[in-house]
Design an enzyme around this catalytic site. Structure first.
Site, short mmCIF file in Angstrom:
data_model
loop_
_atom_site.label_atom_id
_atom_site.label_comp_id
_atom_site.label_asym_id
_atom_site.label_seq_id
_atom_site.Cartn_x
_atom_site.Cartn_y
_atom_site.Cartn_z
N LYS A 1 -33.21 23.04 15.92
CA LYS A 1 -34.01 22.07 15.16
C LYS A 1 -35.30 21.73 15.90
CE LYS A 1 -30.63 20.20 12.05
NZ LYS A 1 -30.03 19.09 11.37
N LYS B 1 -26.90 30.78 8.38
CA LYS B 1 -26.15 29.70 7.72
C LYS B 1 -26.96 29.10 6.56
CE LYS B 1 -26.00 25.40 9.35
NZ LYS B 1 -25.72 24.14 8.67
N LYS C 1 -29.76 22.96 4.47
CA LYS C 1 -30.58 22.09 3.62
C LYS C 1 -32.06 22.24 3.94
CE LYS C 1 -27.67 17.96 3.46
NZ LYS C 1 -27.38 17.49 4.82
#
Ligand code: AQP
Length: 328
Positions: free
Chosen positions: A114, A194, A197
């Protein structure tokens, strides 16, 4: 009387809730209500660790709560609230942070991923400490999450042990509950990554609130391979295996049985079966979502937060006492 085991889990109100979130974790949240004491939380403090727009965020918080209610989270049976409205989460996070080695945080893979995408900040770095606080605050026994949270769960267990060793037995050591089939639903556009969102490509994910025609289109255009035999092989056939996982989790049939059933009928018929199963799974959720009123949802969450504060405080006094702080 035997006390029921306690389940805790959280969902970030970051944009759209997808089939990975649903099959990896949320479907189990609903089922656990039958036999456990359940505490569920929209973890809005976690969501602000990446850049966001406050007006959108306001809508996303309510929308996330609404989706969970539409799925069947029942405020009569579960404690259900916004994390930011129960300040004990943040207090416990600070306390646990004082016993978290930075070397451990440096190894967290989600932080690295992230931070690479959204930029690094202290909140994102200490995200797993807040997550440990969420779980330990209520002495949860079981935490239903997807496979991507495995490392964070290990850290929560480790922090509970560290705390207990230093200050006495205060926390239960929680267990992760990670489903066998759908623990890691992959992106429909890149089945080696993966489903996430934060992926800007909406074709990569089926959303819980997607209308049937959109679900149909997304599943039909899911990336697969050119060998037209349906069989389960995550390495050689990641796209087909991902769709088998989705079909299995929606229907309850094993991936082996389903692979046998669709082996030679071609990808078209197989993808149609997957799309139909997903449409059927999400239809009642969409219907329930449309019937829910935002003001009513806000009221439910407010009441949930008041109950959660009382419950959290009951545990938090023990933590304060153990570390040498006073009761308030
Ligand atoms: N692809 C997935 N397959 C199975 N489970 C998944 N989860 C997330 N992605 C998958 C599980 O969903 C629960 C709620 O997730 P979250 O709201 O805490 O956010 P997340 O894990 O960060 O979800 P995303 O979709 O992957 O968002 P971004 O893009 O922000 O990283 C968790 O239990 C999670 O394990």
């Amino acid at each position: 009387m035997e006390t029921r085991k306690k389940v805790f889990s959280g969902l970030q109100p970051t944009g759209n809730i997808h089939i990975g979130n649903y099959l990896g974790a949320l479907k189990n949240w609903v089922n656990f209500q039958d036999s456990y004491e359940t505490v569920y939380c929209v973890v809005d403090l976690h969501a602000i660790t990446v850049p966001y727009d406050p007006a959108e965020f306001k809508k996303d918080r309510i929308a996330a709560a609404k989706v969970l209610l539409a799925m069947g989270i029942d405020p009569q049976r579960s404690m259900f609230y916004f994390q930011s409205q129960v300040p004990q989460h943040a207090e416990l996070s600070w306390i646990l942070g004082t016993m978290t080695p930075t070397g451990v945080l440096n190894r967290m893979t989600q932080f690295k991923e992230k931070a690479d995408k959204a930029g690094s900040n202290l909140g994102l770095y200490s995200y797993p400490v807040l997550m440990a606080a969420d779980i330990l605050l209520y002495n949860a026994d079981l935490v239903p999450v997807g496979d991507d949270q495995r490392q964070h769960l290990e850290m929560a267990r480790d922090l509970a042990e560290r705390f207990n060793n230093r200050f006495g037995e205060v926390f239960h050591i929680p267990e992760a509950y990670i489903p066998e089939v759908s623990a890691r639903i992959m992106s429909l556009s890149d089945p080696t990554a993966k489903m996430s969102k934060s992926d800007p490509n909406l074709k990569s994910m089926v959303l819980v609130l997607d209308p049937p025609d959109v679900i149909n289109k997304k599943i039909k255009s899911a990336v697969t391979d050119s060998d037209p035999v349906v069989r389960y092989d995550r390495t050689v056939k990641p796209g087909i295996s991902n769709l088998l996982d989705i079909l299995s989790a929606c229907t309850g049939s094993s991936t082996d049985v389903l692979a046998g059933e669709y082996a030679t009928g071609g990808y078209g018929a197989f993808k149609q079966a997957v799309a139909d199963a997903v449409i059927e799974e999400f239809a009642p959720i969409r219907l329930a979502y449309d019937r829910l009123d935002d003001a009513e949802v806000a009221r439910i969450m407010h009441k949930g937060a008041l109950d959660a504060r009382t419950a959290a405080e009951g545990y938090q006094v023990k933590v304060r006492e153990a570390i040498g702080l006073e009761r308030i």
